[in-house]
Design a protein around this motif. Structure first.
Motif, PDB file in Angstrom:
ATOM      1  N   ARG A 157      42.475  37.000  50.092  1.00 52.81           N
ATOM      2  CA  ARG A 157      42.682  38.580  50.041  1.00 52.81           C
ATOM      3  C   ARG A 157      44.208  38.820  49.770  1.00 52.81           C
ATOM      4  O   ARG A 157      44.722  39.517  49.039  1.00 52.81           O
ATOM      5  N   LYS A 158      44.902  38.190  50.484  1.00 54.87           N
ATOM      6  CA  LYS A 158      46.523  38.272  50.375  1.00 54.87           C
ATOM      7  C   LYS A 158      47.076  37.833  48.777  1.00 54.87           C
ATOM      8  O   LYS A 158      47.752  38.338  48.312  1.00 54.87           O
ATOM      9  N   ALA A 159      46.245  36.789  48.412  1.00 55.29           N
ATOM     10  CA  ALA A 159      46.312  36.234  47.147  1.00 55.29           C
ATOM     11  C   ALA A 159      46.177  37.307  45.995  1.00 55.29           C
ATOM     12  O   ALA A 159      46.926  37.555  45.130  1.00 55.29           O
ATOM     13  N   ALA A 160      45.110  37.848  46.141  1.00 50.61           N
ATOM     14  CA  ALA A 160      44.570  38.931  45.481  1.00 50.61           C
ATOM     15  C   ALA A 160      45.504  40.203  45.097  1.00 50.61           C
ATOM     16  O   ALA A 160      45.959  40.486  44.038  1.00 50.61           O
ATOM     17  N   GLY A 196      33.544  43.889  33.455  1.00 53.68           N
ATOM     18  CA  GLY A 196      33.688  44.088  34.934  1.00 53.68           C
ATOM     19  C   GLY A 196      35.179  44.933  35.031  1.00 53.68           C
ATOM     20  O   GLY A 196      35.320  45.538  34.371  1.00 53.68           O
ATOM     21  N   GLU A 197      35.415  45.049  36.509  1.00 56.51           N
ATOM     22  CA  GLU A 197      36.393  45.758  36.841  1.00 56.51           C
ATOM     23  C   GLU A 197      37.704  44.814  37.455  1.00 56.51           C
ATOM     24  O   GLU A 197      37.153  43.914  37.989  1.00 56.51           O
ATOM     25  N   VAL A 198      38.805  45.413  37.674  1.00 53.98           N
ATOM     26  CA  VAL A 198      39.966  44.589  38.516  1.00 53.98           C
ATOM     27  C   VAL A 198      39.338  44.792  39.725  1.00 53.98           C
ATOM     28  O   VAL A 198      39.045  45.997  40.433  1.00 53.98           O
ATOM     29  N   PRO A 199      38.921  43.646  40.603  1.00 53.44           N
ATOM     30  CA  PRO A 199      38.560  43.810  42.021  1.00 53.44           C
ATOM     31  C   PRO A 199      39.407  44.352  42.990  1.00 53.44           C
ATOM     32  O   PRO A 199      40.697  44.468  42.794  1.00 53.44           O
ATOM     33  N   SER A 200      38.963  44.826  43.993  1.00 56.42           N
ATOM     34  CA  SER A 200      39.764  45.031  45.082  1.00 56.42           C
ATOM     35  C   SER A 200      40.015  44.067  46.184  1.00 56.42           C
ATOM     36  O   SER A 200      39.082  43.330  46.432  1.00 56.42           O
ATOM     37  N   PRO A 201      41.236  43.750  46.513  1.00 56.79           N
ATOM     38  CA  PRO A 201      41.608  42.774  47.466  1.00 56.79           C
ATOM     39  C   PRO A 201      40.676  42.705  48.794  1.00 56.79           C
ATOM     40  O   PRO A 201      40.319  41.619  49.339  1.00 56.79           O
ATOM     41  N   ASP A 202      40.367  44.054  49.203  1.00 58.95           N
ATOM     42  CA  ASP A 202      39.310  43.947  50.238  1.00 58.95           C
ATOM     43  C   ASP A 202      38.038  43.562  50.125  1.00 58.95           C
ATOM     44  O   ASP A 202      37.443  43.230  51.068  1.00 58.95           O
ATOM     45  N   SER A 203      37.734  43.277  48.960  1.00 60.40           N
ATOM     46  CA  SER A 203      36.536  42.599  48.577  1.00 60.40           C
ATOM     47  C   SER A 203      36.383  41.101  48.904  1.00 60.40           C
ATOM     48  O   SER A 203      35.355  40.419  48.972  1.00 60.40           O
ATOM     49  N   PHE A 204      37.670  40.415  49.188  1.00 57.22           N
ATOM     50  CA  PHE A 204      37.768  39.150  49.646  1.00 57.22           C
ATOM     51  C   PHE A 204      37.636  38.952  51.013  1.00 57.22           C
ATOM     52  O   PHE A 204      38.532  39.516  51.752  1.00 57.22           O
ATOM     53  N   GLU A 205      36.677  38.129  51.495  1.00 59.50           N
ATOM     54  CA  GLU A 205      36.532  38.156  53.051  1.00 59.50           C
ATOM     55  C   GLU A 205      37.581  37.190  53.486  1.00 59.50           C
ATOM     56  O   GLU A 205      38.217  37.348  54.608  1.00 59.50           O
TER      57      GLU A 205
END
Lengths: 203, 470
Positions: free
Chosen positions: B316-319, B302-311
């Protein structure tokens, strides 16, 4: 252990989820063989700009007035996760915290706090959000906690919380848990006698 | 009434029962190490109390020990003082201590099982959150704080409330290159770091059944990383075969009696769990953590996710915070992330089977010049066994450092630490900020993935690595 009955104080908002006990008290301070003196190392890596802890990080909440004198910590989900180190509640207590309010806490940390006279209050996430907003007012945003009534009060609003009745009693009375268990000394002896007969490999 | 394994063990250990408030349960084994015990022993001294059952209490030194050589002079003064204090305390209170120079010293959760101190049906505690490791034997094992350590020393019991139960069933076939470490990381990724808070988890299903004891220990070890109070696996022939003949395992008649009791421990077929989670083994790829919490994990492909992908705004802030700390950008392929250090060891993956697996991958290859690779056996016994099999020679020939037993760079209490900004592929259990050294960046992986990554110098898909190196 000091009893916990009521508390009114400044609440420091720590706006992070999953704060682990490594962050609360990093490993380099776990080599002490005493219980005292951990407060100055609380949140070391966030609180200080240098490894030796000589220079404060001015952005960290506990380095701002009036939060240096906070007695209540506001936190997010899963506070106290990770290592079972009781040095974490020792450090929080030594700094001056007597109560932590968050939507959820890690399991071992929860018990460790109760065993050190620190009250942990679980409130709904939106209620914690409201308290974060109130705590932002600093000294004028004081929060009051009443364990007997199981109520947190701030800015004219009340939030009730639940707590295990036994843990409540321990906190209210500052109960020594070893002393409490020793009242079952006869049960323990009887259990061990039975064990020797039924499961001799465990005796 | 049908009972789960946890409920059977719970009922068999009740010293005092109060369903409304708190019960008192008997503890069969307390394991002790140097970091979380000094204040408990001091408590005994202050109150003039004794250790009630020294024969059920065993100590070792692991968190602080130097691993470069068997020389206490290498430890810092405070570390040395803490270790000396443990020895002094054990001598004073009559507790057996496998100290730094003992042949059987090692990480507390490695030596308990390997000496047969860990047995099915027991309640086992230790002032260490990874105590759940011992649950792999069908024991109820969990970490406690130092006040509770003292409580157990004095009373041989603990105050507990009965926990809710969770069944996590892993069925199907694991893909090649997918290990028990990937299974537990995947589970944590699915349910979250607080997904099992307060629960006692039983791991079941064909995949767990087919695992060795070492594999089951790796799974149970990280239960705490999902917030669980304990994790356990029903004892079976794999368990009994592993245990038979070990130093502290029951012998003779007692062995026969014990085994017939242990066979009754498994959850009844119609037992009710408070929560059931089903995992399809085929969905699990080799796992790599990208953040600063074990739940921030993804497939190596996979890839390093985008914080925006967390609802959830908190997630999101933690990511975002995690990516800042880890020095990573969203969208970067996991296998494009270069590493500086590889750590193979810990109570999660420091057993002989882990070292065999890592050695198999690295055999005949070279660690990348930019990488420092540490191999730290979980115990002296693991070290001796590995040397007997020639694994040490494989590691050294590849350019790894072959160390002495200890917790080492899992928590970096000794001098095995990452420097600020260094990035590590680690077989340990926690990727918290600063865990492996202030400013250090940790990616949790399996021993196989760690070994392959040491060769390529970046996080590596073991499946592709093996295909390219046939």
């Amino acid at each position: 252990m000091d009893p916990f009955i009521t508390l009114t104080g400044i609440a420091a908002p720590l706006d992070r989820s999953n704060v682990d006990t490594d962050a609360i008290i990093p490993k380099q301070f776990l080599r002490k063989i005493e219980r005292a003196g951990f407060g100055k190392h609380l949140f070391h890596e966030w609180r200080y700009a240098d490894y030796d802890g000589l220079k404060e990080n001015p952005d960290f909440i506990l380095n701002k007035e009036p939060y240096r004198k906070a007695t209540i910590l506001l936190a997010r989900d899963n506070f106290g996760c990770g290592s079972s180190r009781e040095h974490a509640p020792w450090a929080l207590y030594d700094f001056g915290f007597r109560c932590i309010i968050a939507p959820s806490f890690a399991d071992i940390f929860y018990n460790n706090c109760i065993n050190n006279g620190i009250l942990l209050v679980r409130l709904k996430a939106d209620e914690v959000d409201e308290l974060f907003a109130i705590a932002a007012f600093g000294a004028s945003g004081r929060i009051a906690v009443d364990l007997e009534k199981q109520v947190v009060a701030a800015a004219g609003k009340k939030y009730s919380f639940s707590i295990d009745p036994f843990q409540k009693e321990c906190l209210l009375k500052g109960l020594n848990q070893i002393g409490w268990t020793l009242q079952f000394g006869d049960n323990i002896e009887a259990f061990e006698k039975k064990l020797a007969v039924e499961k001799p490999w465990l005796a | 009434m049908a009972k789960t394994m946890y409920e059977k063990i719970w009922d068999a250990h009740l010293v005092h029962e109060d369903k409304e408030t708190v019960s008192v349960i008997y503890v069969d084994r307390q394991l002790v190490h140097e970091v979380t015990s000094p204040q408990a022993f001091e408590g005994l001294r202050i109150s003039g109390r004794k250790v009630r059952c020294p024969n059920k209490t065993f100590a070792t030194m692991d968190h602080n020990v130097p691993t470069r050589s068997k020389d206490l002079a290498l430890a810092s003064e405070t570390s040395r003082r803490q270790m000396e204090q443990l020895k002094k305390n054990c001598d004073e209170f009559g507790v057996r201590c496998f100290d730094f120079m003992d042949d059987d010293q090692g990480v507390v959760h490695i030596i308990g099982p390997e000496m047969g101190l860990t047995q099915p049906g027991m309640v086992i505690v230790c002032g260490d959150s990874h105590t759940a490791t011992h649950g792999a034997f069908g024991a109820l094992a969990f970490g406690i704080g130092t006040s509770e350590v003292e409580h157990v020393m004095v009373t041989q019991t603990l105050q507990q409330k009965r926990s809710p139960t969770m069944l996590i069933s892993v069925d199907g076939e694991l893909q090649p290159g997918v290990t028990s470490k990937d299974v537990i990381l995947y589970i944590i990724g699915q349910i979250g770091t607080a997904g099992a808070t307060g629960y006692v988890v039983e791991y079941a299903g064909s995949v767990i059944r087919d695992m060795s004891m070492e594999g089951r220990m790796t799974v149970c070890n990280m239960s705490i990383e999902a917030g669980a109070r304990a994790g356990m696996v029903a004892p079976d022939d794999t368990t009994f075969t592993y245990l038979q003949g070990r130093d502290f395992a029951p012998k003779g008649d007692n062995w026969v009696k014990a085994v017939s009791y242990w066979k009754t421990l498994k959850s009844d077929p119609d037992a009710k769990f408070d929560k059931v989670i089903k995992i399809n083994a085929g969905d699990i790829a080799p796992q790599v953590t990208w953040g600063t919490s074990p739940g921030q994990v993804t497939s190596v492909a996979g890839e390093v996710p985008s914080p925006d992908s967390f609802e959830d705004p908190v997630a999101r802030k933690a990511a975002q915070g995690a990516l800042n700390y880890m020095g990573l950008k969203s969208g970067v392929k996991i296998t494009d992330i270069p590493i500086d250090v590889v750590f193979i060891g810990s109570c999660t993956n420091g057993r002989i089977e882990d070292l065999r697996a890592a050695a198999m991958v690295i055999k005949g290859k070279k660690v990348a010049p930019s990488v420092q690779a540490l191999v730290v056996p979980g115990s002296n016994r693991v070290k001796r066994q590995a040397e007997k099999e020639g694994l040490d020679k494989i590691f050294v020939a590849a350019g790894c450092e072959w160390r002495h037993a200890g917790c080492s760079m899992c928590l970096a209490m000794n001098d095995d630490q990452l420097k600020p900004g260094q990035r590590c592929a680690a077989t340990s259990n926690r990727n918290f900020e600063g865990r492996q050294g202030p400013g250090g960046r940790t990616h949790l992986v399996s021993p196989e993935t760690a070994a392959a990554s040491s060769v390529t110098g970046r996080l590596t898909d073991i499946r592709i690595f093996l295909a390219n190196n046939k």
